[in-house]
Design an enzyme around this catalytic site. Sequence first.
Site, mmCIF file in Angstrom:
data_model
loop_
_atom_site.group_PDB
_atom_site.id
_atom_site.type_symbol
_atom_site.label_atom_id
_atom_site.label_comp_id
_atom_site.label_asym_id
_atom_site.label_seq_id
_atom_site.Cartn_x
_atom_site.Cartn_y
_atom_site.Cartn_z
ATOM 1 N N ASN A 38 2.893 -10.249 8.051
ATOM 2 C CA ASN A 38 2.207 -9.128 7.403
ATOM 3 C C ASN A 38 2.058 -8.036 8.464
ATOM 4 O O ASN A 38 1.253 -8.157 9.376
ATOM 5 C CB ASN A 38 0.843 -9.602 6.889
ATOM 6 C CG ASN A 38 0.088 -8.504 6.179
ATOM 7 O OD1 ASN A 38 0.561 -7.363 6.082
ATOM 8 N ND2 ASN A 38 -1.088 -8.821 5.686
ATOM 9 N N ARG A 64 5.235 -9.623 3.692
ATOM 10 C CA ARG A 64 4.394 -8.944 2.703
ATOM 11 C C ARG A 64 4.798 -7.474 2.712
ATOM 12 O O ARG A 64 4.791 -6.827 3.757
ATOM 13 C CB ARG A 64 2.927 -9.081 3.112
ATOM 14 C CG ARG A 64 2.039 -8.369 2.146
ATOM 15 C CD ARG A 64 0.596 -8.477 2.542
ATOM 16 N NE ARG A 64 -0.192 -7.784 1.534
ATOM 17 C CZ ARG A 64 -1.445 -7.440 1.702
ATOM 18 N NH1 ARG A 64 -2.070 -7.727 2.808
ATOM 19 N NH2 ARG A 64 -2.087 -6.813 0.752
ATOM 20 N N HIS A 101 -2.673 -6.176 -4.477
ATOM 21 C CA HIS A 101 -3.219 -7.541 -4.368
ATOM 22 C C HIS A 101 -2.538 -8.484 -5.348
ATOM 23 O O HIS A 101 -3.112 -9.504 -5.749
ATOM 24 C CB HIS A 101 -4.738 -7.591 -4.685
ATOM 25 C CG HIS A 101 -5.620 -6.977 -3.664
ATOM 26 N ND1 HIS A 101 -6.778 -6.312 -3.996
ATOM 27 C CD2 HIS A 101 -5.533 -6.917 -2.312
ATOM 28 C CE1 HIS A 101 -7.367 -5.880 -2.890
ATOM 29 N NE2 HIS A 101 -6.620 -6.215 -1.854
ATOM 30 N N ARG A 145 -13.814 2.316 0.695
ATOM 31 C CA ARG A 145 -13.177 3.174 -0.320
ATOM 32 C C ARG A 145 -14.111 3.357 -1.498
ATOM 33 O O ARG A 145 -14.796 2.423 -1.918
ATOM 34 C CB ARG A 145 -11.871 2.551 -0.816
ATOM 35 C CG ARG A 145 -10.827 2.381 0.248
ATOM 36 C CD ARG A 145 -9.498 1.980 -0.409
ATOM 37 N NE ARG A 145 -8.588 1.454 0.579
ATOM 38 C CZ ARG A 145 -8.023 0.250 0.531
ATOM 39 N NH1 ARG A 145 -8.264 -0.570 -0.488
ATOM 40 N NH2 ARG A 145 -7.206 -0.140 1.475
ATOM 41 N N GLU A 170 -2.609 -15.985 -0.125
ATOM 42 C CA GLU A 170 -1.470 -15.059 -0.242
ATOM 43 C C GLU A 170 -0.302 -15.492 0.638
ATOM 44 O O GLU A 170 0.849 -15.446 0.220
ATOM 45 C CB GLU A 170 -1.925 -13.646 0.140
ATOM 46 C CG GLU A 170 -2.847 -13.047 -0.913
ATOM 47 C CD GLU A 170 -3.613 -11.835 -0.425
ATOM 48 O OE1 GLU A 170 -4.542 -12.023 0.385
ATOM 49 O OE2 GLU A 170 -3.284 -10.719 -0.836
#
Length: 418
Positions: free
Chosen positions: A7, A112, A201, A262, A404
């Site tokens: 990743n 990823r 996601h 965010r 993940e």
Amino acid sequence: MKILVVNCGSSSIKYQLFDMPERSLLAKGMVERIGDREAAMIHQENEKRERQKIDAADHDQAMVAIMQRLMGELGAAGSPRRSSLAASAAADANASLGETRPREPIGAVGHRVVHGGEQFTGSVRIDDAVLASIEEMAHLAPLHNPPNLAGIRAAMHALPGAPQVACFDTAFHATIPQVAYMYALPYELYEKLGVRRYGFHGTSHRYVARRAAAILGREKYDINCITCHLGNGSSITAVRDGRSVDTSMGLTPLEGLVMGTRCGDIDPAILFFLAQNGYEFDKLNDLCNKKSGVLGVSGSSNDMRTLIEQSAAGNERATLAIDIFCYRVKKYIGAYHAVLGRLDAIVFTGGIGENATMVREKICAGMEPLGIAIDRKKNEQPSSKERQIDAGGGVAILVVPTDEEGVIAADTYQLATQ
Ligand code: ADP
């Protein structure tokens, strides 16, 4: 087969090495501060964690250091390519990274990749055409796709013989219907610039939806559920018959839930208003992505654990931030319940979803008339395992630790051995 999952961010590479198909984790770690003199590798193996400074001027050099750490000096196909060791300057610096044992070569690498646009509806083996498409998609994810590409190229240099696989954050959401992914903006913005909701996601939402089906004894395409991935970045997805039909993140990961930093959904006119009051593009971007969310409201932290502690100590702004976070999730659950009609399960995952008892309780409070009732005792039972925490209201409430990297390893193994 050894599968390396990567990743790649702009200044970091996170990695995990799996033995497949058993899916057992052999080692994990990260190189941080790539491009900086303070670059370092944090490596975890056999419950031992080491941090050491390394030379990592770019992603290529960082990737070679990772391969060396993982593989030792094998010299077999699939071992680090000596020529990419930059005249061994890095090799010398990295030779001190501790004992390296010869091992079975890495068979394939799974990456990823944040944005797959409309083109990638699942994981794919990487060839020149795929590389070109990921590059094209960079305009949709300028902060994420370029480092993802740098990671892919670095892994291709370091392991020229090994299949490389791309797993996209957006892919699971490819089944969202047009009515849910279109914004009510002029249609040509969609046609010319690809302005639409993509969602992110996806690997996590797909995994926990599949696990929810398995826990409830159903086939993977026989479940309607709402998956809540609540972490520093948060998103929520409506899953009908095992497929994503709506999700809270949009063209970018900014839309939807309140997150660590965010803002999630806001009135877009706030930005015009602020622009009229002297805020320029970069400042607005920074404000919405890095200074808002629970950090912005609390004024103290983006970290839920800290906020929970502060709230318990009487900090009202921390309490307000947590309440706004939970309220937004509840509102989306109501909306997605209406979208799905029949709801079999709500699934909590991510650092907050898996661990924050109080957040799960607040989110579910008062939804008993919708069949959503949490069992307080089960909710508070400490566990890091999959568990069911509802009081039998009709809708199962599940906590499923996300995986993940395991999903990327599984997709990579499947595509590499086809
Ligand atoms: P990311 O989006 O960076 O992957 P994570 O999924 O790791 O984020 O989630 C990080 C968030 O999870 C942080 O806000 C952290 O405080 C929260 N978290 C982790 N453990 C706990 C806990 N035991 N209680 C409450 N919040 C927790």
